[in-house]
Design a protein around this motif. Sequence first.
Motif, PDB file in Angstrom:
ATOM      1  N   HIS A 168       0.920  -1.106   0.071  1.00 59.00           N
ATOM      2  CA  HIS A 168       0.021   0.063   0.079  1.00 59.00           C
ATOM      3  C   HIS A 168       0.908   1.293   0.001  1.00 59.00           C
ATOM      4  CE1 HIS A 168       0.441  -0.552   4.372  1.00 59.00           C
ATOM      5  NE2 HIS A 168       0.660   0.670   4.371  1.00 59.00           N
ATOM      6  N   ASP A 169       0.270   2.503  -0.667  1.00 62.13           N
ATOM      7  CA  ASP A 169       1.090   3.753  -0.571  1.00 62.13           C
ATOM      8  C   ASP A 169       0.192   4.452   0.361  1.00 62.13           C
ATOM      9  OD1 ASP A 169       3.108   3.598  -2.249  1.00 62.13           O
ATOM     10  OD2 ASP A 169       1.853   4.065  -3.973  1.00 62.13           O
ATOM     11  N   PRO A 251       5.479   7.782  -3.313  1.00 63.35           N
ATOM     12  CA  PRO A 251       6.641   7.833  -4.302  1.00 63.35           C
ATOM     13  C   PRO A 251       6.815   9.026  -4.690  1.00 63.35           C
ATOM     14  CG  PRO A 251       5.276   5.802  -4.562  1.00 63.35           C
ATOM     15  CD  PRO A 251       4.475   6.584  -3.744  1.00 63.35           C
ATOM     16  N   ILE A 252       5.741   9.811  -4.820  1.00 68.49           N
ATOM     17  CA  ILE A 252       5.756  11.314  -5.461  1.00 68.49           C
ATOM     18  C   ILE A 252       6.509  12.086  -4.290  1.00 68.49           C
ATOM     19  CG2 ILE A 252       4.772  13.288  -6.307  1.00 68.49           C
ATOM     20  CD1 ILE A 252       4.170  10.693  -8.002  1.00 68.49           C
ATOM     21  N   ALA A 297      11.145  -6.499  -6.862  1.00 62.05           N
ATOM     22  CA  ALA A 297      11.460  -5.211  -7.241  1.00 62.05           C
ATOM     23  C   ALA A 297      10.493  -4.235  -6.218  1.00 62.05           C
ATOM     24  CB  ALA A 297      10.756  -4.718  -8.745  1.00 62.05           C
ATOM     25  N   MET A 298       9.429  -4.730  -5.949  1.00 60.04           N
ATOM     26  CA  MET A 298       8.549  -3.940  -4.829  1.00 60.04           C
ATOM     27  C   MET A 298       9.377  -3.694  -3.405  1.00 60.04           C
ATOM     28  SD  MET A 298       5.621  -2.816  -6.321  1.00 60.04           S
ATOM     29  CE  MET A 298       4.391  -2.768  -4.807  1.00 60.04           C
ATOM     30  N   GLY A 299       9.990  -4.999  -3.194  1.00 60.12           N
ATOM     31  CA  GLY A 299      11.000  -4.876  -1.884  1.00 60.12           C
ATOM     32  C   GLY A 299      11.940  -4.123  -2.000  1.00 60.12           C
ATOM     33  N   GLY A 302      11.108  -0.301  -1.272  1.00 64.20           N
ATOM     34  CA  GLY A 302      10.878  -0.052   0.141  1.00 64.20           C
ATOM     35  C   GLY A 302       9.321  -0.776   0.457  1.00 64.20           C
ATOM     36  N   TYR A 303       8.641  -1.243  -0.255  1.00 63.77           N
ATOM     37  CA  TYR A 303       7.402  -1.790   0.099  1.00 63.77           C
ATOM     38  C   TYR A 303       7.363  -3.109   0.952  1.00 63.77           C
ATOM     39  CZ  TYR A 303       5.421   1.372  -3.286  1.00 63.77           C
ATOM     40  OH  TYR A 303       4.818   2.530  -4.036  1.00 63.77           O
TER      41      TYR A 303
END
Length: 304
Positions: A168-169, A251-252, A297-299, A302-303
Amino acid sequence: MLNPVHLRTLQEAVRQGSFVGAANRLGYTPSAVSQQMAALETELGIELFDRSARRVRPNAAAAAMAERAAAVLASMESMIAATTATHRQEGVARLSAYPSLGSRIVPLLLDSPDLAAAQLSVSVSLHDPSLAIQELRAHGTIDVALVYRMGGTGLWWPSSYEPEHLAHDEFTVVAPAAWGMRGGDGGGASIHDFAERPWILHHPNSSDAEVIAELFASRGIRPQIVGRSDDYAATLDLVASGMAAAFVPRPIVERMPAGVMKVEVDDFPMRREIYALRSTVAPAARIDTVMSAVREAMGQLGYE
């Protein structure tokens, strides 16, 4: 002969109960939806919608037709997918993603050991989630679509696609640095500190806009909206100019230009859930490899 595109639009108009809602889910303008439905009514010789000065509502005939169209459209999709799958270029992992994630994850996928071992190159389409789902459904041209959903509103996908929750973001508030508000490293601010401040928000009828509107309403605040934007990079530029505050995902925030500051708002939590949708026609082994690379890649991003 009925146009299957019109049938698909009819289904969504019935599901959402309005042309505006259907347009948002399908990536059309409300005017385009209206034109398609008018053409369908002309072809059938019957009215499918009850129109008044204030709104347009699907009637019983529309509901009946939408229900029966499901089997027809599913059969057509299966036929097209089976035909085109035999002509798909092998050795390519095809990904569709929303821009703020896709632009960060693709460089990592290009260096993925999993994809290299499987001799898979990477092809990517950057889309709004609703358009990514359309692409996933169209002719089997996408292996995996990365999409997001906010709260219980907004994005819909066919039941044949089983979503895998990836992460989640968290969203945060950004404001012009010239405002001199408390930043993200000290004590948090309250959303009421922004009650009289101008805001840049998403365009209406998007899931983001609906969630934000509900949060404001729950706090008894009517925001002063001075701008509308669905492009986060453009939003940050407007914030940097001193125009207004805005909400942006994590991310932004990592790419904030000069003149923008992050403000921790303790009483205004908001986040979007990130999902992967797998193709129902692409080879399972290739999709498994792509998903393994995506999780890795998600890891790296930093997710958790």
